[in-house]
Write a protein that holds these residues in place. Structure first.
Motif, short mmCIF file in Angstrom:
data_model
loop_
_atom_site.label_atom_id
_atom_site.label_comp_id
_atom_site.label_asym_id
_atom_site.label_seq_id
_atom_site.Cartn_x
_atom_site.Cartn_y
_atom_site.Cartn_z
N ASP A 42 2.54 4.79 -0.10
CA ASP A 42 2.07 6.15 0.15
C ASP A 42 2.86 7.12 -0.70
N GLY A 43 2.66 8.41 -0.48
CA GLY A 43 3.33 9.42 -1.28
C GLY A 43 4.84 9.41 -1.15
N ASP A 44 5.35 9.13 0.04
CA ASP A 44 6.80 9.08 0.23
C ASP A 44 7.40 7.91 -0.53
N THR A 96 3.89 14.79 1.61
CA THR A 96 2.95 13.82 2.18
C THR A 96 3.43 13.25 3.50
N ASP A 97 4.74 13.00 3.64
CA ASP A 97 5.23 12.38 4.87
C ASP A 97 5.48 13.39 5.99
N SER A 112 0.84 -1.21 0.00
CA SER A 112 0.00 0.00 0.00
C SER A 112 0.87 1.25 0.00
#
Length: 187
Positions: free
Chosen positions: A26-28, A157-158, A24
């Motif tokens: 994420d942005g990072d 994002t992070d 899944s």
């Protein structure tokens, strides 16, 4: 700093890379993989991406987002680079490790298990994207629109749009360098 120099040396001496991350993504994870992959391609390296295809639609604006999964069944890689994944059990596919001669683990999570042959963990970085920025800089690869957009996404994002406690002056410096290139940061 010595570990980054060692990683740069390994990157320069090899030509065939596999980039992967956690389930899944994420942005990072996505931004870091895309930015590093684009930088390696600028150095005429062969890069395959192998990630969980359950990518949130909100990241469809990222370059290469539709090409981040390949068939790796019959392939072998000199170097596998795992980004933003502190626990080997959270990898998209652990069996991929057997397809790589050397595993480089790059992350910013303090609880990283150091499962690579080479591990660069910087828990002071607000995002893995900050570390990838440094690696790209050491490689001498010039930032462009796509690399900057990917790194900006990783960092913004992070860090919760720069409001989390992991934000430092270095975070802002890196972002200011990324914003020198028009990247439509509002997106």
């Amino acid at each position: 700093m010595d570990m980054i120099k060692n990683i740069i040396n390994v990157i320069q001496k090899n030509h065939n890379f596999l980039l992967t991350t956690h389930l899944s993504p994420d942005g990072d994870a996505l931004g870091s993989i895309i930015a590093l992959g684009l930088a390696l391609e600028k150095l005429n390296k062969k890069v395959d991406y192998y990630i969980d295809p359950s990518i949130p639609e909100k990241f469809n604006f990222l370059p290469k987002i539709q090409n981040l999964s390949c068939n790796v069944l019959d392939k072998q890689y000199e170097i596998g680079i795992i980004l933003d994944c502190g626990d080997i059990n959270h990898l998209y596919d652990r069996t991929i490790l057997k397809k790589c001669n050397t595993i480089i683990n790059i992350d910013h999570h303090i609880n990283n298990q150091n499962y690579g042959n080479m591990n660069y963990i910087n828990s002071k970085a607000g995002a893995t994207g900050e570390i990838i920025y440094e690696i790209i800089e050491f490689l001498g690869v010039e930032l462009d629109h796509n690399i900057s957009k990917a790194l900006y996404t990783a960092i913004v994002t992070d860090t919760g749009n720069f409001k989390y406690s992991n934000v430092t002056s270095k975070t802002h410096y890196i972002v200011s360098e990324l914003l020198r290139i028009p990247i439509d940061a509002w997106k």
